[in-house]
Design a protein around this motif. Structure first.
Motif, mmCIF file in Angstrom:
data_model
loop_
_atom_site.group_PDB
_atom_site.id
_atom_site.type_symbol
_atom_site.label_atom_id
_atom_site.label_comp_id
_atom_site.label_asym_id
_atom_site.label_seq_id
_atom_site.Cartn_x
_atom_site.Cartn_y
_atom_site.Cartn_z
ATOM 1 N N GLU A 11 0.800 -1.220 0.000
ATOM 2 C CA GLU A 11 0.000 0.000 0.000
ATOM 3 C C GLU A 11 0.840 1.281 0.000
ATOM 4 O O GLU A 11 0.488 2.270 -0.648
ATOM 5 N N GLY A 12 1.947 1.279 0.727
ATOM 6 C CA GLY A 12 2.794 2.473 0.742
ATOM 7 C C GLY A 12 3.400 2.752 -0.622
ATOM 8 O O GLY A 12 3.426 3.899 -1.084
ATOM 9 N N TYR A 13 3.891 1.697 -1.266
ATOM 10 C CA TYR A 13 4.456 1.856 -2.615
ATOM 11 C C TYR A 13 3.382 2.309 -3.598
ATOM 12 O O TYR A 13 3.638 3.150 -4.474
ATOM 13 N N LEU A 14 2.174 1.748 -3.449
ATOM 14 C CA LEU A 14 1.074 2.111 -4.344
ATOM 15 C C LEU A 14 0.679 3.567 -4.160
ATOM 16 O O LEU A 14 0.383 4.274 -5.141
ATOM 17 N N ALA A 15 0.689 4.051 -2.916
ATOM 18 C CA ALA A 15 0.343 5.457 -2.664
ATOM 19 C C ALA A 15 1.329 6.388 -3.364
ATOM 20 O O ALA A 15 0.932 7.391 -3.977
ATOM 21 N N ILE A 16 2.617 6.069 -3.300
ATOM 22 C CA ILE A 16 3.612 6.894 -3.993
ATOM 23 C C ILE A 16 3.419 6.802 -5.498
ATOM 24 O O ILE A 16 3.472 7.814 -6.220
ATOM 25 N N ALA A 17 3.176 5.597 -5.978
ATOM 26 C CA ALA A 17 3.004 5.395 -7.423
ATOM 27 C C ALA A 17 1.827 6.189 -7.963
ATOM 28 O O ALA A 17 1.905 6.766 -9.056
ATOM 29 N N ARG A 18 0.733 6.249 -7.211
ATOM 30 C CA ARG A 18 -0.448 6.986 -7.674
ATOM 31 C C ARG A 18 -0.143 8.475 -7.858
ATOM 32 O O ARG A 18 -0.613 9.095 -8.813
ATOM 33 N N GLY A 19 0.619 9.033 -6.931
ATOM 34 C CA GLY A 19 0.976 10.438 -7.059
ATOM 35 C C GLY A 19 1.803 10.691 -8.303
ATOM 36 O O GLY A 19 1.559 11.640 -9.053
ATOM 37 N N TYR A 20 2.785 9.821 -8.545
ATOM 38 C CA TYR A 20 3.611 9.968 -9.748
ATOM 39 C C TYR A 20 2.793 9.721 -11.011
ATOM 40 O O TYR A 20 2.969 10.408 -12.030
ATOM 41 N N LEU A 21 1.891 8.746 -10.962
ATOM 42 C CA LEU A 21 1.074 8.445 -12.139
ATOM 43 C C LEU A 21 0.150 9.604 -12.471
ATOM 44 O O LEU A 21 -0.041 9.950 -13.647
ATOM 45 N N ARG A 22 -0.385 10.242 -11.449
ATOM 46 C CA ARG A 22 -1.237 11.411 -11.669
ATOM 47 C C ARG A 22 -0.439 12.548 -12.333
ATOM 48 O O ARG A 22 -0.925 13.211 -13.252
ATOM 49 N N ARG A 23 0.797 12.737 -11.866
ATOM 50 C CA ARG A 23 1.640 13.773 -12.452
ATOM 51 C C ARG A 23 2.011 13.428 -13.895
ATOM 52 O O ARG A 23 2.068 14.307 -14.754
ATOM 53 N N PHE A 24 2.247 12.165 -14.153
ATOM 54 C CA PHE A 24 2.580 11.722 -15.512
ATOM 55 C C PHE A 24 1.431 12.018 -16.470
ATOM 56 O O PHE A 24 1.633 12.532 -17.573
ATOM 57 N N ARG A 25 0.212 11.747 -16.033
ATOM 58 C CA ARG A 25 -0.950 11.980 -16.891
ATOM 59 C C ARG A 25 -1.232 13.469 -17.050
ATOM 60 O O ARG A 25 -1.540 13.949 -18.130
ATOM 61 N N ARG A 26 -1.107 14.204 -15.947
ATOM 62 C CA ARG A 26 -1.475 15.617 -15.965
ATOM 63 C C ARG A 26 -0.424 16.476 -16.660
ATOM 64 O O ARG A 26 -0.756 17.333 -17.490
ATOM 65 N N ASP A 27 0.847 16.258 -16.324
ATOM 66 C CA ASP A 27 1.911 17.133 -16.796
ATOM 67 C C ASP A 27 2.734 16.529 -17.931
ATOM 68 O O ASP A 27 3.664 17.169 -18.418
ATOM 69 N N GLU A 28 2.430 15.293 -18.311
ATOM 70 C CA GLU A 28 3.226 14.587 -19.325
ATOM 71 C C GLU A 28 4.705 14.600 -18.941
ATOM 72 O O GLU A 28 5.588 14.897 -19.746
ATOM 73 N N ASP A 29 4.945 14.244 -17.686
ATOM 74 C CA ASP A 29 6.288 14.246 -17.104
ATOM 75 C C ASP A 29 6.847 12.823 -17.170
ATOM 76 O O ASP A 29 6.435 11.940 -16.407
ATOM 77 N N ALA A 30 7.791 12.589 -18.087
ATOM 78 C CA ALA A 30 8.330 11.248 -18.283
ATOM 79 C C ALA A 30 9.048 10.725 -17.042
ATOM 80 O O ALA A 30 8.988 9.532 -16.741
ATOM 81 N N VAL A 31 9.734 11.605 -16.316
ATOM 82 C CA VAL A 31 10.437 11.185 -15.099
ATOM 83 C C VAL A 31 9.424 10.677 -14.067
ATOM 84 O O VAL A 31 9.655 9.655 -13.404
ATOM 85 N N ALA A 32 8.296 11.369 -13.932
ATOM 86 C CA ALA A 32 7.247 10.917 -13.018
ATOM 87 C C ALA A 32 6.707 9.566 -13.471
ATOM 88 O O ALA A 32 6.399 8.696 -12.641
#
Length: 339
Positions: free
Chosen positions: A120-141
């Motif tokens: 769950e902790g890893y998933l919580a971090i992943a969701r934040g990065y995934l949201r940034r990837f979709r929203r900002d088109e940030d490849a690093v995220a």
């Protein structure tokens, strides 16, 4: 009484092409009846299926923020009273939705520290990065999201939320074949799940990928180009027998190579990824185009040299020949090629 199959077919219709308005109205009806979690699940699936969908994104953002605010006190009380990795991860997700990125990351890491084997902790971090990837088109995220999703899936291979998020990331990278493999277990277990329906509908509209290299998928997404390696169109570079040489063009496709160079797909793809990653990284950092790169190991030396419209890589398995390889690479090295 309506049969389950009819309900499933009606829900599938909400994810058909052009059904954005109907899906939004269905979510509003759920919300009006006080079924906010059901409304949020439907909107999450809709924003994936119809991405980019500004109206859906706005409605989902407002609803998720409302749900996060309403649950925040309860979640804070839970971590203070009993404190578990799951409680910390849920608080992290709520804070992330409310815009508290540092607080969200802190509680997610606390969840991992409390129980490193809980996904769950890893998933919580992943969701934040995934949201940034979709929203900002940030490849690093996106790469960070993949890192944490992979770890979460390793800890719990059948975790539904991990698999849905990983399939979503793969579809954003236009890899429907890989996404289908990830979805298979949850498609059998929960065929009427809104996110499963959305991901399955989206995957049918994307041409199958011809690579399993995730870094290559990210480069294709970031650059908009897909290299095509073909031995039939590859020219021959005259080179000493001690050197293996590959020339990649502006699309990172193999344009020419020496007679003794390995042309297997895995190696060619790795060189293509190396060229693209270096170029994208230095450009992103504001450092311009990379001119030269050298990698040394006990197995030899690899030198990459940027040229107009591409990159040339040369390798020798004899480290003592590095200077000779460098001089040959800097020379005109027989510009006439043969087919």
């Amino acid at each position: 009484m309506r049969r389950p199959r009819q309900d499933e077919e009606k829900q599938m219709d909400l994810f058909a092409a052009g059904a954005e308005s109907r899906l939004l109205q269905a979510a509003i009806r759920f919300d009006d009846r006080g079924q906010r979690l059901a409304a949020a699940r439907l909107l999450r699936a809709g924003t994936v299926r119809f991405h980019p969908w500004p109206d859906g994104e706005l409605a989902l953002d407002q609803l998720e923020r409302t749900l996060a605010r309403e649950s925040l006190h309860t979640l804070q009380a839970a971590v203070e009273s009993r404190y578990s990795a799951a409680d910390a991860a849920r608080l992290s997700s709520a804070l992330e939705r409310l815009g508290d990125s540092s607080g969200a990351l802190g509680w997610a890491h606390a969840a991992i520290e409390e129980d490193p084997c809980n996904p769950e902790g890893y998933l919580a971090i992943a969701r934040g990065y995934l949201r940034r990837f979709r929203r900002d088109e940030d490849a690093v995220a996106g790469l960070q999201a993949l890192r944490y999703l992979t770890k979460a899936c390793q800890l719990h291979a059948g975790h539904g939320d991990c698999l849905r998020s990983l399939a979503m990331l793969l579809l954003l990278l236009r890899a429907p074949s890989a996404a289908a493999k990830v979805l298979r277990p949850i498609s059998r277990a929960t065929p009427s799940d809104p996110m499963v329906l959305a991901l399955e509908a989206l995957s049918t509209e994307i041409p199958a990928e011809n690579t399993s290299n995730v870094q290559e998928l990210f480069l294709r997404w970031e650059t908009g180009t897909s290299p095509v390696h073909s031995e039939e169109t590859t020219a021959v570079i005259p080179a000493p027998d001690e050197f293996s040489v590959w020339e990649l063009d502006g699309t990172r496709a193999l344009a020419a190579c020496s007679a003794c160079a390995d042309q297997r797909q895995e190696l060619t793809e790795n060189l293509s990824v190396l060229a693209g990653s270096l170029t994208q990284a230095t450009t992103r950092m504001g450092l311009g185009q990379i001119a030269r790169v050298t990698a040394r190991s006990a197995d030899g030396v690899l030198i990459g040299l940027a040229e107009a419209g591409g990159v040339v890589f040369s390798h020798t398995d004899r480290p003592s020949l590095e200077n000779s390889l460098s001089r040959w690479l800097e020379s005109d090295r027989g510009r006439e090629r043969s087919r």
